[in-house]
Design an enzyme around this catalytic site. Structure first.
Site, PDB file in Angstrom:
ATOM      1  N   CYS A  54     -13.692 -10.676 -17.603  1.00 16.81           N
ATOM      2  CA  CYS A  54     -13.572 -12.122 -17.580  1.00 16.81           C
ATOM      3  C   CYS A  54     -14.526 -12.796 -16.583  1.00 16.81           C
ATOM      4  CB  CYS A  54     -12.128 -12.532 -17.326  1.00 16.81           C
ATOM      5  SG  CYS A  54     -11.308 -11.526 -16.124  1.00 16.81           S
ATOM      6  N   ALA A  69      -4.406 -18.425 -15.399  1.00 15.25           N
ATOM      7  CA  ALA A  69      -4.139 -17.860 -14.072  1.00 15.25           C
ATOM      8  C   ALA A  69      -5.088 -18.419 -13.011  1.00 15.25           C
ATOM      9  CB  ALA A  69      -4.229 -16.349 -14.132  1.00 15.25           C
ATOM     10  N   THR A  70      -6.329 -18.688 -13.383  1.00 19.39           N
ATOM     11  CA  THR A  70      -7.284 -19.201 -12.382  1.00 19.39           C
ATOM     12  C   THR A  70      -6.752 -20.501 -11.775  1.00 19.39           C
ATOM     13  OG1 THR A  70      -9.120 -18.208 -13.600  1.00 19.39           O
ATOM     14  CG2 THR A  70      -9.681 -19.953 -12.038  1.00 19.39           C
ATOM     15  N   ASN A  81      -7.217  -5.700 -12.824  1.00 22.12           N
ATOM     16  CA  ASN A  81      -7.832  -5.882 -14.132  1.00 22.12           C
ATOM     17  C   ASN A  81      -8.948  -4.887 -14.422  1.00 22.12           C
ATOM     18  OD1 ASN A  81      -8.774  -7.638 -11.938  1.00 22.12           O
ATOM     19  ND2 ASN A  81     -10.430  -8.144 -13.330  1.00 22.12           N
ATOM     20  N   THR A 139      -1.987 -34.361 -19.215  1.00 20.06           N
ATOM     21  CA  THR A 139      -1.155 -34.151 -20.398  1.00 20.06           C
ATOM     22  C   THR A 139      -1.025 -32.663 -20.677  1.00 20.06           C
ATOM     23  OG1 THR A 139      -1.954 -36.239 -21.247  1.00 20.06           O
ATOM     24  CG2 THR A 139      -0.938 -34.746 -22.850  1.00 20.06           C
TER      25      THR A 139
HETATM   26  N1  PLP Z   1      -6.359 -12.586 -12.485  1.00 16.62           N
HETATM   27  C1  PLP Z   1      -6.581 -11.443 -13.157  1.00 16.62           C
HETATM   28  C2  PLP Z   1      -6.053 -10.156 -12.593  1.00 16.62           C
HETATM   29  C3  PLP Z   1      -7.294 -11.437 -14.360  1.00 16.62           C
HETATM   30  O1  PLP Z   1      -7.513 -10.311 -15.011  1.00 16.62           O
HETATM   31  C4  PLP Z   1      -7.796 -12.667 -14.842  1.00 16.62           C
HETATM   32  C5  PLP Z   1      -8.611 -12.632 -16.045  1.00 16.62           C
HETATM   33  O2  PLP Z   1      -8.830 -13.376 -16.855  1.00 16.62           O
HETATM   34  C6  PLP Z   1      -7.509 -13.859 -14.112  1.00 16.62           C
HETATM   35  C7  PLP Z   1      -6.805 -13.760 -12.945  1.00 16.62           C
HETATM   36  C8  PLP Z   1      -7.954 -15.199 -14.609  1.00 16.62           C
HETATM   37  O3  PLP Z   1      -7.127 -15.586 -15.644  1.00 16.62           O
HETATM   38  P1  PLP Z   1      -7.455 -16.851 -16.596  1.00 16.62           P
HETATM   39  O4  PLP Z   1      -8.564 -16.386 -17.465  1.00 16.62           O
HETATM   40  O5  PLP Z   1      -6.190 -17.092 -17.343  1.00 16.62           O
HETATM   41  O6  PLP Z   1      -7.822 -17.969 -15.732  1.00 16.62           O
END
Ligand code: PLP
Length: 325
Positions: free
Chosen positions: A262, A6-7, A89, A175
């Site tokens: 995270c 997601a980041t 989160n 890739t």
């Molecule tokens: N957005 C939310 C709401 C999250 O809880 C997280 C947590 O990991 C992220 C973004 C980031 O995701 P990723 O770890 O897949 O980059």
């Protein structure tokens, strides 16, 4: 489009969707929910710091809820991108994405929905809810770490932030992580089959734990919007007991965190609870407990007694040290 998580999906949208260049006279205006994940907030602030965007904060109330009247006013004043997460989160709040999407569409504003915490737990209708970009993370739905996706509405183009071999229509070179993508796909397939049943069962366990803790720990409060939150989320505060003291006592028996699990090694107070305007002692006594499809009733009962005991021992230690002083 497939990404590393997601980041990356979020960065791609925020950095790639605006016409960001320092020759432009009009700065992109990005409307951001104040309790967004740091992946959204820090990307926006990095652009703002370089003078490439103006950030408009969308405030929340003490339960972390979004004021959609305020949102509409902000949208009416003109935005180049709107960022509202589907679910938070830390406190687990579920945001009214359908309503937000409608407002975004009314004012023709591209809408990024960070659905990392929501996909696989609640239903989201990308097609019909007016979402322009949907960010997904595989490991939040029992898939592999390091894999994610960005769903982009037809007709919207993103400028790449990674350059190279021109993979994925030139929008994300590199890739592809095939095992990660297969894992994400399989996780999605299984969530579709199991989500409703699992989430109902998880909510019952969460409510059981919440009830036990409220019963046994005087002064405990539940944070967030208890009428609209993820099943697997329990966010509590014990205002006279610092969360670090509890974590130190329970960490070998219970996986529990003070805020965003995270954000690695972050000791600063939660920006989510700060944005909610909660008193300092509530923020310092905050604990976030996650419950998943593999959690059992026995573990819930164990967790309640471990926490109750830890709070009681910490209170005893705190009050006896006050007496010595
Ligand atoms: N957005 C939310 C709401 C999250 O809880 C997280 C947590 O990991 C992220 C973004 C980031 O995701 P990723 O770890 O897949 O980059």
């Amino acid at each position: 489009m497939f990404t590393s998580g997601a980041t990356e999906s979020i960065n791609l949208v925020i950095q790639g969707s605006n016409k960001i260049d320092n020759t432009s006279k009009i700065k992109p205006r990005i409307g951001v929910l104040s309790v967004e994940h740091k992946a959204v907030l820090d990307t926006c602030y990095a652009l703002a710091k370089k003078g490439l965007a103006e950030i408009i904060n969308l405030q929340v109330d003490s339960k972390g809820r979004l004021d959609t009247n305020h949102l509409e006013k902000v949208c009416a004043s003109g935005l180049s991108l709107l960022c509202v997460m589907a679910a938070n989160n830390e406190i687990g709040n579920i945001y009214p994405i359908q309503e937000v999407g409608k407002i975004a569409q009314k004012y023709k504003i591209p809408f990024l929905c960070d659905a990392s915490q929501a996909v696989g737990k609640i239903s989201i209708n990308f097609e019909e809810w007016g979402i322009t970009y949907l960010a997904i993370s595989a490991h939040k739905l029992y898939g592999p770490k390091g894999s994610g996706a960005l769903v982009v509405r037809k007709g919207y183009h993103l400028n790449p932030i990674l350059f190279g071999g021109g993979h994925q229509k030139g929008q994300r070179s590199g890739t592809l992580n095939v095992p990660g993508i297969v894992g994400l796909g399989e996780a999605c397939r299984l969530r579709l089959l199991e989500m409703e049943k699992d989430e109902n069962a998880i909510a019952l366990l969460r409510d059981k734990l919440q009830g036990l803790l409220l019963d046994k720990i005087p002064g405990l409060t539940v944070n967030g919007d208890i009428n609209s939150r993820l099943s697997g989320n329990l966010h509590i505060s014990i205002p006279d007991v610092p969360n670090s003291a509890i974590i130190a006592r329970v960490r070998h028996q219970l996986a529990i965190s003070t805020g965003a699990a995270c954000s690695s090694g972050v000791e600063t107070p939660s920006h989510v609870l700060t944005a909610m305007g909660l008193p300092q002692e509530v923020i310092e006594g905050a604990l976030r407990i996650g419950i998943g499809k593999f959690t059992t009733l026995q573990e819930i009962e164990q967790a309640a007694s471990i926490l109750t005991e830890a709070v009681s021992l910490t209170r005893k230690a705190l009050y006896s040290s006050y007496r010595i002083e």
